[in-house]
Design a protein around this motif. Sequence first.
Motif, short mmCIF file in Angstrom:
data_model
loop_
_atom_site.label_atom_id
_atom_site.label_comp_id
_atom_site.label_asym_id
_atom_site.label_seq_id
_atom_site.Cartn_x
_atom_site.Cartn_y
_atom_site.Cartn_z
N LYS A 1 32.30 71.91 58.92
CA LYS A 1 31.89 72.41 60.23
C LYS A 1 32.22 73.90 60.42
CE LYS A 1 32.39 68.04 62.78
NZ LYS A 1 33.07 67.38 63.92
N ALA A 2 32.85 74.50 59.45
CA ALA A 2 33.32 75.88 59.60
C ALA A 2 32.43 76.87 58.87
CB ALA A 2 34.75 76.01 59.10
N TYR A 3 32.33 78.07 59.42
CA TYR A 3 31.55 79.16 58.84
C TYR A 3 32.46 80.38 58.75
CZ TYR A 3 27.51 82.28 58.10
OH TYR A 3 26.61 83.18 57.57
N ALA A 4 32.44 81.04 57.61
CA ALA A 4 33.25 82.24 57.39
C ALA A 4 32.35 83.47 57.41
CB ALA A 4 33.99 82.16 56.07
N SER B 1 35.57 78.48 72.58
CA SER B 1 36.27 77.44 71.83
C SER B 1 35.75 77.27 70.41
CB SER B 1 36.16 76.11 72.57
OG SER B 1 34.81 75.72 72.72
N LEU B 2 34.61 77.87 70.08
CA LEU B 2 34.07 77.69 68.73
C LEU B 2 34.75 78.59 67.70
CD1 LEU B 2 32.00 80.33 68.09
CD2 LEU B 2 30.63 79.16 69.78
N ILE B 3 35.55 79.55 68.17
CA ILE B 3 36.18 80.51 67.26
C ILE B 3 37.54 80.02 66.77
CG2 ILE B 3 37.07 82.86 67.03
CD1 ILE B 3 35.07 83.75 69.10
N ASN C 1 36.38 83.06 61.31
CA ASN C 1 35.96 81.68 61.02
C ASN C 1 35.58 81.04 62.34
OD1 ASN C 1 38.03 80.52 58.22
ND2 ASN C 1 36.73 82.30 58.43
N PHE C 2 34.52 80.27 62.33
CA PHE C 2 34.06 79.66 63.57
C PHE C 2 33.27 78.39 63.29
CE2 PHE C 2 31.05 82.82 62.10
CZ PHE C 2 29.83 82.15 62.15
N ASN C 3 32.95 77.67 64.34
CA ASN C 3 32.13 76.46 64.24
C ASN C 3 30.76 76.73 64.84
OD1 ASN C 3 35.14 74.98 65.20
ND2 ASN C 3 34.27 74.70 63.17
N GLY C 4 29.75 76.11 64.27
CA GLY C 4 28.40 76.32 64.75
C GLY C 4 27.61 77.21 63.81
#
Length: 206
Positions: free
Chosen positions: A7-10, A46-48, A83-86
């Motif tokens: 679920k994480a993106y760098a 909250s996605l961060i 790093n974040f979600n989405g």
Amino acid sequence: MSNIAGKAYAMNVITPIRWYMTWINKVIFWVALKMPSTLKGLITLSLIHYARWVIIGRKQFPHLSERQPRETLNYSYMLFFSNFNGSWAQYVDSFTFSIPSGLDLFWKWNIRYPRSVPLTPFHEYIQFNQIQTDHYYTAYPMAAANDIKSAKLLKGELLAFDAQYNNASPDEFLKNYKALLRSLQHDMGTMQPLPIVSLADQAKGD
């Protein structure tokens, strides 16, 4: 995609900045650090997982051995990593909508920075300067930031429930357990990959 783990993106973005203007950015970063309220719009996203800006001076790049040619750089560089979600677009757009003036302040002195609004030039600027994350590790790839917060809350509520109803009758226990489940419905996330990030990403897997 190499930037994605569960679920994480760098994201890693490195942009040139005129070396004689870096002191201004350092002052801005210092003020933001001392006055977190200036980043309130960012902190509430909250996605961060985290976001950080670092100034690398033109003479601060590592020189690992005498055989490595020394570089003569015309610019210093600003490294932004997060790093974040989405999806990528969701994240960049969230930044633009939450702290547009802050983004312009942080990147104002960087070469060819177009401003955060309108969105399309800003998207193109980030894409052009983004460095792909070839190796990305996360200990809990299927847990988003909100999943972690929910799990912490869920654990606390279960421990409190156990302490309160440990010796309750079966009927009382079941009644209150069902009430607990109803109250915690929004904190029971699923540990599985997110929907596709993009059609291009989906095509790679087909």
